[in-house]
Design an enzyme around this catalytic site. Structure first.
Site, PDB file in Angstrom:
ATOM      1  CB  SER A 185      48.988  35.188  41.741  1.00 58.06           C
ATOM      2  OG  SER A 185      49.495  34.827  40.481  1.00 58.06           O
TER       3      SER A 185
ATOM      4  CE  LYS B 259      47.978  32.088  38.667  1.00 57.82           C
ATOM      5  NZ  LYS B 259      49.431  32.219  38.723  1.00 57.82           N
TER       6      LYS B 259
ATOM      7  CB  SER C 148      51.343  34.873  37.708  1.00 54.97           C
ATOM      8  OG  SER C 148      51.617  33.699  38.439  1.00 54.97           O
TER       9      SER C 148
END
Length: 392
Positions: A122, A63, A60
């Protein structure tokens, strides 16, 4: 000569001071993570590096680039925080069994809530919604992500999706991750508000959803940035911390456990904030350096040059004498040249590496030579040229 003497005296004072107050140095942290990186945000200097250019799955931490593109779009007016988003079937399906904001297919959601869902919890679902709202499709959004990576100098990164779930050809490096984190905070400082929100709520989930980044609660000055975990990536963390006027960006990739990623990133940050390093301003904006720019056809035969901005460096404590710098100037410039004209650069090196490059500006007007001086210089130039032609 005066400028050079002042610089030598400054370095001498710094060196003596360092020796007299020389602290016990801490050893570099021993890290078990596959890759790590520690960056001084203000200077861009690397303070620690481990396998920094090895390609790794990034989970993640992907992101962070998703958010960078979102803030770009907000700044450009492509979308607003008040925009109403539609949750697609793809966004809902991608989140099943993964990190999610608990969006459902068909939900209508304010875009700012989608942004919070990415930054705080997230959400893979929120990431896809944002991409589809800005670019109509995740695929088009990923094209933007890769273009921005190239623009930022992230030469070891390739994106295949917006959320970071494991996928062939989706990778980054510890160095690139730090570059991206620093760029996000530099270009979009408003991101810190969202990154540091302790929790958020969404009507389909009855309880508060807490920020996945535990560093915010356990490390003084922490204000970001992102956690990530997948089977391929292991436990990852891109951290940022600010103490007084010093900001550090730290990266841990592929740690073996959640606890290790936090303990090791804290070790990195402690090391960067500790007594091992001195942060110095060795030249201030407008300081005149020793070099002179030679002038042709000017009232002055040479003019002084000055640095265009402060020259800030980070060095190991007690090693100021290892700083080296040199000026890169043309052999000669033709008048008239006004004060404040960029004419070259000053490069600062330390430990055999360039650590800072700053523009050099003329510190005074050159003026133009009078008639007789101009004629004399032209005659000299003529014979110099003639000599070069007839010289065997």
């Amino acid at each position: 000569m005066k400028g050079k003497l002042e610089i030598i005296l400054l370095l001498l004072v710094l060196t003596i001071s360092s020796i007299l107050t020389y602290p016990l140095m801490a050893a570099e942290p021993r890290l078990t993570a596959s890759a790590a990186f520690l960056l001084d945000y203000n200077t861009g200097q690397v303070l620690l590096s481990k396998a920094a250019d090895d390609p790794c799955a990034m989970a993640s931490l992907t992101k962070v680039m998703t958010m960078y593109i979102i803030f770009d779009a907000l700044k450009a007016g492509e979308i607003s925080l008040e925009h109403i988003c539609h949750v697609s079937r793809k966004a809902y399906d991608i989140s099943l069994g993964t990190s999610r904001m608990w969006l459902y297919h068909g939900d209508m959601v304010v875009f700012e809530e989608i942004l919070k869902g990415i930054a705080v919890v997230s959400g893979n679902d929120a990431s896809v919604v944002a991409a589809e709202e800005i670019c109509d499709s995740e695929e088009e959004f990923v094209i933007r992500m890769n273009a921005k990576a190239v623009q930022l100098g992230m030469s070891g990164t390739q994106y295949r999706n917006v959320h970071g779930l494991d996928e062939d050809g989706h990778y980054s490096t510890a160095r690139d991750t730090a570059i991206l984190g620093a760029a996000l905070l530099r270009d979009h400082p408003e991101a810190i508000y969202y990154l540091t929100l302790p929790e958020m709520s969404y009507f389909s989930f009855p309880s508060p959803m807490y920020n996945t980044n535990q560093l915010l609660l356990s490390y003084e000055g922490a204000d970001g940035i992102k956690t990530g975990t997948t089977d391929d990536a292991g436990y990852c963390l891109l951290g940022s911390a600010l103490r007084e006027d010093v900001r550090l960006i730290a990266v841990i990739l592929d740690a073996d456990s959640d606890g290790l990623r936090y303990s090791e990133i804290k070790s990195l940050l402690d090391y960067g904030f500790g007594d091992d390093f001195q942060r110095l301003t060795i030249l201030h904006s407008g300081d005149i350096v020793d070099s002179k720019l030679q002038i042709s056809r000017g009232a002055l035969d040479q003019v002084g040059v000055a640095v265009a901005s402060d020259v800030n460096v980070v060095i190991r404590t007690g090693t100021a004498e290892e700083l080296i710098w040199h000026s890169d100037l043309p052999k000669q410039a033709v008048a008239p040249i006004d004060k404040g004209t960029k004419v070259g650069t000053l490069t600062v090196s330390y430990d055999d590496q360039e650590i800072s490059v700053v523009d050099l500006l003329t510190a005074e007007d050159s003026g133009e030579a009078g008639f007789f001086k101009m004629m004399g210089q032209r005659i000299v130039d003529f014979f110099r040229g003639l000599f070069r032609i007839v010289r065997p």
